[in-house]
Write a protein that holds these residues in place. Sequence first.
Motif, PDB file in Angstrom:
ATOM      1  N   UNK A  90       0.835  -1.208   0.000  1.00  0.00           N
ATOM      2  CA  UNK A  90       0.000   0.000   0.000  1.00  0.00           C
ATOM      3  C   UNK A  90       0.867   1.254   0.000  1.00  0.00           C
ATOM      4  N   UNK A  91       1.915   1.238   0.799  1.00  0.00           N
ATOM      5  CA  UNK A  91       2.798   2.401   0.900  1.00  0.00           C
ATOM      6  C   UNK A  91       3.404   2.736  -0.455  1.00  0.00           C
ATOM      7  N   UNK A  92       3.897   1.734  -1.165  1.00  0.00           N
ATOM      8  CA  UNK A  92       4.477   1.987  -2.490  1.00  0.00           C
ATOM      9  C   UNK A  92       3.448   2.641  -3.408  1.00  0.00           C
ATOM     10  N   UNK A  93       2.246   2.117  -3.419  1.00  0.00           N
ATOM     11  CA  UNK A  93       1.202   2.701  -4.276  1.00  0.00           C
ATOM     12  C   UNK A  93       0.875   4.127  -3.850  1.00  0.00           C
ATOM     13  N   UNK A  94       0.825   4.369  -2.546  1.00  0.00           N
ATOM     14  CA  UNK A  94       0.552   5.715  -2.053  1.00  0.00           C
ATOM     15  C   UNK A  94       1.642   6.684  -2.500  1.00  0.00           C
ATOM     16  N   UNK A  95       2.887   6.246  -2.495  1.00  0.00           N
ATOM     17  CA  UNK A  95       4.005   7.109  -2.889  1.00  0.00           C
ATOM     18  C   UNK A  95       3.933   7.461  -4.372  1.00  0.00           C
ATOM     19  N   UNK A  96       3.253   6.635  -5.148  1.00  0.00           N
ATOM     20  CA  UNK A  96       3.159   6.864  -6.595  1.00  0.00           C
ATOM     21  C   UNK A  96       1.860   7.568  -7.009  1.00  0.00           C
ATOM     22  N   UNK A  97       0.881   7.603  -6.124  1.00  0.00           N
ATOM     23  CA  UNK A  97      -0.431   8.117  -6.514  1.00  0.00           C
ATOM     24  C   UNK A  97      -0.382   9.599  -6.874  1.00  0.00           C
ATOM     25  N   UNK A  98      -1.206   9.936  -7.860  1.00  0.00           N
ATOM     26  CA  UNK A  98      -1.347  11.331  -8.254  1.00  0.00           C
ATOM     27  C   UNK A  98      -0.263  11.860  -9.177  1.00  0.00           C
ATOM     28  N   UNK A  99       0.642  11.006  -9.616  1.00  0.00           N
ATOM     29  CA  UNK A  99       1.722  11.443 -10.506  1.00  0.00           C
ATOM     30  C   UNK A  99       1.441  11.003 -11.937  1.00  0.00           C
ATOM     31  N   UNK A 100       1.905  11.799 -12.882  1.00  0.00           N
ATOM     32  CA  UNK A 100       1.756  11.417 -14.282  1.00  0.00           C
ATOM     33  C   UNK A 100       2.952  10.554 -14.714  1.00  0.00           C
ATOM     34  N   UNK A 101       2.910  10.094 -15.933  1.00  0.00           N
ATOM     35  CA  UNK A 101       3.947   9.174 -16.429  1.00  0.00           C
ATOM     36  C   UNK A 101       5.341   9.796 -16.358  1.00  0.00           C
ATOM     37  N   UNK A 102       5.458  11.062 -16.673  1.00  0.00           N
ATOM     38  CA  UNK A 102       6.782  11.709 -16.628  1.00  0.00           C
ATOM     39  C   UNK A 102       7.303  11.751 -15.199  1.00  0.00           C
ATOM     40  N   UNK A 103       6.437  12.116 -14.264  1.00  0.00           N
ATOM     41  CA  UNK A 103       6.867  12.192 -12.872  1.00  0.00           C
ATOM     42  C   UNK A 103       7.237  10.821 -12.318  1.00  0.00           C
ATOM     43  N   UNK A 104       6.464   9.798 -12.669  1.00  0.00           N
ATOM     44  CA  UNK A 104       6.768   8.442 -12.211  1.00  0.00           C
ATOM     45  C   UNK A 104       8.097   7.945 -12.760  1.00  0.00           C
ATOM     46  N   UNK A 105       8.424   8.321 -13.988  1.00  0.00           N
ATOM     47  CA  UNK A 105       9.655   7.854 -14.637  1.00  0.00           C
ATOM     48  C   UNK A 105      10.866   8.734 -14.316  1.00  0.00           C
ATOM     49  N   UNK A 106      10.643   9.860 -13.675  1.00  0.00           N
ATOM     50  CA  UNK A 106      11.732  10.801 -13.408  1.00  0.00           C
ATOM     51  C   UNK A 106      12.767  10.211 -12.450  1.00  0.00           C
ATOM     52  N   UNK A 107      14.012  10.325 -12.838  1.00  0.00           N
ATOM     53  CA  UNK A 107      15.133   9.899 -11.997  1.00  0.00           C
ATOM     54  C   UNK A 107      15.540  11.118 -11.179  1.00  0.00           C
ATOM     55  N   UNK A 108      14.867  11.266 -10.053  1.00  0.00           N
ATOM     56  CA  UNK A 108      14.937  12.519  -9.308  1.00  0.00           C
ATOM     57  C   UNK A 108      16.078  12.607  -8.302  1.00  0.00           C
ATOM     58  N   UNK A 109      16.873  11.545  -8.161  1.00  0.00           N
ATOM     59  CA  UNK A 109      17.984  11.562  -7.219  1.00  0.00           C
ATOM     60  C   UNK A 109      19.251  11.123  -7.953  1.00  0.00           C
ATOM     61  N   UNK A 110      19.784  12.013  -8.829  1.00  0.00           N
ATOM     62  CA  UNK A 110      20.974  11.652  -9.585  1.00  0.00           C
ATOM     63  C   UNK A 110      22.161  11.406  -8.657  1.00  0.00           C
ATOM     64  N   UNK A 111      23.063  10.538  -9.024  1.00  0.00           N
ATOM     65  CA  UNK A 111      23.183   9.845 -10.306  1.00  0.00           C
ATOM     66  C   UNK A 111      22.431   8.524 -10.357  1.00  0.00           C
ATOM     67  N   UNK A 112      21.582   8.245  -9.369  1.00  0.00           N
ATOM     68  CA  UNK A 112      20.840   6.989  -9.347  1.00  0.00           C
ATOM     69  C   UNK A 112      19.932   6.874 -10.573  1.00  0.00           C
TER      70      UNK A 112
END
Length: 184
Positions: A47-69
């Motif tokens: 449930x937590x994983x789904x909650x962390x992803x809810x409300x985001x669009x495809x670009x936001x979900x795919x964003x590598x927001x903590x470089x260089x990871x």
Amino acid sequence: MTDQPTRWSQATVHPDMWTDPGDDPRDGATPDGELATLRDFLTNYRHTLRMKCEGLDAEQLARRSVPPSTMSLLGLVRHLAEVERDWRGWLGAGGPPPKLYGVRDGDFDGAIADQAVVDASYADLEREQAETDAALAAYEDLGERVGKDSVSIRELLVHRVEEYARHCGHADLLRECVDGRVGQ
């Protein structure tokens, strides 16, 4: 000026939490017994994983927001589908089934900003979770040892909880970097 999003929460009662306790699908009675407890923790982390992803669009979900990871929220969804599949391979003597996303790191590398990929990734996760849950349900004795490595069912269940917990921690950071949303 900064490119970092402003921190925020949906919660109103406890603004440092992801959601108010009354709205949290993870809250409930504590189960009795070891197996029920392990399953409850696993369900809550799912449930937590789904909650962390809810409300985001495809670009936001795919964003590598903590470089260089190379991690992204969508990559985590795909990774957890891949490891659910892999865990089923530990039950038998034959080893793991073929990788869901092909090559090593295909789970993260293939996490692209395309709604069809997002939809397919969630479907993969749900299917792999259900198949692994069904395979493990056949074992009532948590101490039973299975597979070529003689791993206990208990160890498989604990490892699943650990894997989701670790990646939910990653999801906290990834989500906060995407849009500033923080959570408990």
